[in-house]
Every structure is written in C-alpha cells, then in structure tokens.
Scaffold this motif. Structure first.
Motif, PDB file in Angstrom:
ATOM      1  N   LEU A 125       0.829  -1.210   0.000  1.00  0.00           N
ATOM      2  CA  LEU A 125       0.000   0.000   0.000  1.00  0.00           C
ATOM      3  C   LEU A 125       0.863   1.259   0.000  1.00  0.00           C
ATOM      4  O   LEU A 125       0.514   2.263  -0.638  1.00  0.00           O
ATOM      5  N   GLU A 126       1.987   1.217   0.708  1.00  0.00           N
ATOM      6  CA  GLU A 126       2.888   2.377   0.740  1.00  0.00           C
ATOM      7  C   GLU A 126       3.440   2.672  -0.650  1.00  0.00           C
ATOM      8  O   GLU A 126       3.630   3.838  -1.024  1.00  0.00           O
ATOM      9  N   ALA A 127       3.688   1.605  -1.430  1.00  0.00           N
ATOM     10  CA  ALA A 127       4.183   1.794  -2.793  1.00  0.00           C
ATOM     11  C   ALA A 127       3.160   2.505  -3.672  1.00  0.00           C
ATOM     12  O   ALA A 127       3.512   3.164  -4.651  1.00  0.00           O
ATOM     13  N   PHE A 128       1.883   2.368  -3.289  1.00  0.00           N
ATOM     14  CA  PHE A 128       0.821   3.051  -4.017  1.00  0.00           C
ATOM     15  C   PHE A 128       0.469   4.399  -3.383  1.00  0.00           C
ATOM     16  O   PHE A 128      -0.530   5.023  -3.743  1.00  0.00           O
ATOM     17  N   LEU A 294       2.180  -8.134  -5.174  1.00  0.00           N
ATOM     18  CA  LEU A 294       0.763  -8.342  -4.871  1.00  0.00           C
ATOM     19  C   LEU A 294       0.467  -9.819  -4.614  1.00  0.00           C
ATOM     20  O   LEU A 294      -0.264 -10.174  -3.686  1.00  0.00           O
ATOM     21  N   LEU A 295       1.047 -10.690  -5.446  1.00  0.00           N
ATOM     22  CA  LEU A 295       0.817 -12.121  -5.276  1.00  0.00           C
ATOM     23  C   LEU A 295       1.532 -12.663  -4.041  1.00  0.00           C
ATOM     24  O   LEU A 295       1.093 -13.659  -3.458  1.00  0.00           O
TER      25      LEU A 295
END
Length: 515
Positions: A125-128, A294-295
């Motif tokens: 989430l931080e990467a986004f 993500l996976l």
C-alpha cells in the motif's frame, strides 16, 4: 410447522474434488511466500549453497511419509487427522495427547502469518502512496478469513484455487527469467550436486526447509468433505508434496543460476526478501515486479485461509467426540462449516493481533518468525508420531495394505523424521536467534511435552467420568462409538458429540476403521 435443526454435527460431505483439496494443501505450504522469504533466508542464515538439493531431499522425505499417511486415510476418514490416526494406531490417551499438541501448533502457524501479511500488505500500500500500519492490514485479512471460515468450504477452495494458480504462474515466470539470464552467461547445476549433503550445515538447512512444506498435511483434515475421500485425499496429498517440492527446489536453483553459485549467499544476505525481485527487475517490465509483490501478499492470505480451515476442523473433530465441550461439535446447517471452531480461532487470532499492536516488537520476528517456527515444531512432532502410529495400526490390522505402504515407508519416514526432529530441537535457539543460555532455547519443546501430558491425563479422566465420550475418541468420522457402550440418552434434535443419538448400532472395537 416443525422448525429445522439449527445445528449439525456433520461436515459438508462430497464438496471437494482432488483439485480443491490440492489447493488447500499447496496453499498451506505457501510456495511463493517460501520462494521469496524462506529460500533467501536459508541461503543467508546458513551460508551454504545446498538449498536446492536440500529442498528436493526434504520433499523426498515427506513423500515417503505420505505413503503411510495416506494409506491410513483410506481406512480412517476423520477431520482430526493426526489425532485420529494416533488414537487408532496406539491408544486414545496418546491420541488426545496429539490433539493437545496439534491445537496450539496449527493455531500458532495461522496466527503468526498475520504478522507477515500485515507487514507485506502495508509495504504494498505504501508503494501506491497509502501509508498505513501493519495492524490495520492484518485486521482486514483477519475479517476476510473469519467470514470465509464459516461459509461453504468449496467457496474457500475456489478462492484458494484462483490465488494459487496465479501464485504458481508467477513463480514459474520468475524462475524462467532467472535461468534465462545466468550469471556469466552460463547455466550451472553446481547447487544441485548431492555432494553438498555431506556438509555439517545440512541438518540446519533441512530444519528451515521442512518449515516450507508445513501445511500440505491439511489435505487429510478435509477428508470428510472430499468426494470419494479414500482416493481424493491420497492423490491430493501426494500432489501437494510433489508440487511444492518441485517449485521450491527449482526456484532455489534458479536463484543460484542468476547470481552464480559463488555469490548466492552474499547476495541473499544483502537483499533478503527482495532477492528474487532484485534478480528479475533488470529483465522485466516494472509491472511484473509489482504483480509479484501483490501475489506475495495473496500467497500469505491463501496460507492464512488454509490453516484456519485446518484449525477449525481439528476443533470440530474434538468437540464432536467430547474431548472439547460439545458446542465445538456444531456445524452450520447450510454451509456445513465448523462454526464454533472457526469463530474460536478467529477470536484467538484477534486477541493476539491486538496484543501485539500494543507491543513495541517487530511483527516479522516475534509474531511471524517465532510463532510459525514454534508451530512448525509441533507439526513435525505430529508427523513423527503419526509415522509410528501407521506402523502400529497395520500391525494390528494386517493385510489391509501392502508391505511398502504399511511397514517399509512408515518406518523409513519415522527414522528420517527422527533425525530432522532431533536437529530441530537442538538448533531451535539458533533458528529463533536467541542468545546462549536463554530459556527460549528449551521452553517450547518442554511446553509441547506438557501439552501432551495434559492431553493424556484428560483422556484418562474421560475414561473414568465420561466412558461414552472416551469410546468416541478418534472414531467420530463414522458418527458411532467404538465400544459396545449403550447410549441411554433420549433422542433430541440438537444432538452433538458426547450425547450421541444415532439410531445406528454401535460397532465393536475390532470393527473400528472398517468401511
């Protein structure tokens, strides 16, 4: 109008085929999680290049173990798995002792994964651009697992199937990319050399490697919900070990190809869980790396769901047979899910997550690494015990299986698992990375011994106070007691374990397990 029963003491039968059961087994082993986190740890912590051949050897050991394990599954269909098998092979006291080891072991395996999921999900989430704590992410996963845990088991199987298919696909793609771009332009097979098994560090590597397979045995826990369980469970268990073994062995080798055998330890020590992504990033679009992250997150979620299912079904089996309070023997009237067992595990997991949220402790170390390692030790103890129980069972019941399945394979597995278990107990402090003299080097094996003793004492108490429940220990899959003890209870619509009201005759003890 007569109201329908609100409870049942039977799991939803005939729901899962071979693929779905395989999904639960392989998802429990979490191959992508092991590829990204486990293999790099083996390289970095042990400092040896034998990881690929060690993973293949561990897969071979567990394959030998599954021969006797699944042979017994053809004669005993029970969601209690290890607990039931040990009670049939030896006696009810040792069966309940195994149950008292299994409950904390599987619970810790599942709860520990929430720490890893929370940290990985927070990083994604931080990467986004969305900053959040690991606790929030762990609670979201907890809520989803809790809901799926009380719904139809085949729905969980479909969720696991979708996640696992994507997980295996990305592992294969990453392996291909690493092998297609070898260090120095030459593909080498040095790390697959059996000669590396002669090094003294191999025992420690096997301890860490075997933890990457824990979860495959959950296939047998689903036996009562499988279609044609005597065939489905056997095939699914073998497939789970083979698939996990080939994936992990191939991935460990592919990493050594990409870095070169002489540099894999140094690179793994530097990159840690980013090792795979660092190796493939120069050769693929950035989106493929993002998909991998993500996976990685969904792989952990799949393992959470698989272990939750295993814990809930263990509790159901114990409740149905009166080892736990009767309420644990309830299942949902529509979904057939073990409601109380599922809720109990969810409540326990929530309490641990909340407790850790108030501690200033690294969730990767003290929640994930510690709990999963300690839980893995418990599962290893159960495997070791089950191997001996298989031999004892077929000595009592000769002619049901051939010599290889009934004797040779279980005896070989018992010998090999004895070596691994001994190495695990001796090296547990080093695996947990605690200093010399720390009580954490010995307290957890002792705790499992205490749990086993308490379980045996509880079974002895049941024999004196509740003989009917004692007779049902490990025999609940057929819904009948194992001894010719009359059931004096009157019929009641809400029948549960310990107050059996089946109109079917109770079988003599020598008929137990026969179908």
């Amino acid at each position: 109008m007569i109201e329908p029963d609100l409870i049942s003491r039977a799991l939803a039968s005939n729901r899962l085929g071979v693929p779905s059961v395989v999904f639960f087994g392989v998802a429990g082993a979490a191959p992508l999680t092991v590829v990204i986190g486990g293999i790099s740890t083996v390289y970095a912590v042990i400092g040896q290049t034998a990881a690929p051949v060690v993973y293949l050897v561990v897969a071979a050991i567990l394959s030998i173990f599954t021969v006797g394990f699944v042979a017994m599954s053809r004669h005993i269909v029970n969601s209690g798995a290890f607990y039931s098998y040990i009670s049939h092979g030896f006696n009810r006291e040792l069966g309940v002792a195994a149950a008292f080891v299994a409950l904390p072991a599987y619970a810790m395996m599942q709860i520990g994964l929430f720490g890893l999921f929370g940290v990985v999900a927070a990083g994604v989430l931080e990467a986004f651009g969305l900053a959040t704590s690991w606790v929030v992410c762990a609670l979201v996963a907890w809520a989803l697992v809790s809901i799926l845990g009380i719904l139809w088991v085949d729905l969980s199987g479909k969720v696991l199937g979708a996640l696992l298919a994507a997980e295996i696909a990305v592992v294969l793609v990453y392996d291909f990319i690493m092998v297609a771009n070898p260090a120095g332009g030459t593909v080498t097979f040095d790390t697959l050399s059996p000669a590396q098994l002669l090094t003294p560090e191999v025992a420690a590597m096997m301890v860490l490697a075997i933890a990457g397979f824990v979860g495959f045995e959950a296939t047998v826990v689903l036996s009562e919900e499988a279609k044609d369980p005597k065939r489905t469970v056997a095939r699914a268990t073998h497939f789970s070990v083979i698939v996990a073994g080939l994936l992990l062995g191939a991935s460990a080798w592919a990493m050594s190809v990409a870095t070169g055998p002489d540099r894999i330890v140094a690179v793994a020590s530097e990159e840690k869980t980013d090792l795979v992504f660092t190796l493939i990033a120069p050769h693929v679009p950035e989106v493929l790396v993002s998909i991998g992250y993500l996976l990685f997150m969904t792989s952990i979620f799949a393992a959470l769901l698989a272990f939750h299912a295993a814990v809930a079904r263990y509790q159901f089996a114990l409740g149905r047979e009166g080892v736990l309070p009767n309420i644990w023997g309830y299942t949902h009237p529509r979904t057939g899910a073990p409601v109380v067992g599922s809720i109990a595990q969810s409540v326990l997991a929530l309490a641990v997550i909340v407790f850790y949220s108030f501690l200033d402790a690294d969730p990767l170390v003290y929640l994930f690494a510690w709990l999963t390692t300690i839980g893995g030790l418990g599962v290893l103890i159960l495997m070791w015990s089950a191997s001996a129980a298989v031999v004892a069972f077929f000595l009592r019941n000769p002619g049901r299986e051939n010599v290889w399945r009934a004797m040779v394979a279980p005896i070989v597995a018992f010998f090999l698992l004895s070596i691994v278990l001994d190495a695990t107990v001796i090296g547990l402090g080093d695996i947990l990375q605690v200093p010399e003299g720390s009580p954490f080097r010995w307290i957890f094996p002792v705790a499992y011994v205490v749990c086993a003793v308490l379980g045996a004492l509880w079974a002895m108490t049941m024999k004196r106070v509740w003989p009917h429940n004692y007779a049902m220990i490990g025999r609940g899959g057929g819904g009948r007691a194992a001894l010719d003890i009359p059931d004096l209870s009157k019929p009641h619509s809400h029948s549960v374990a310990g107050t059996s009201h089946s109109t079917q005759p109770i079988r003599p003890i020598d008929q137990v397990g026969k179908r």
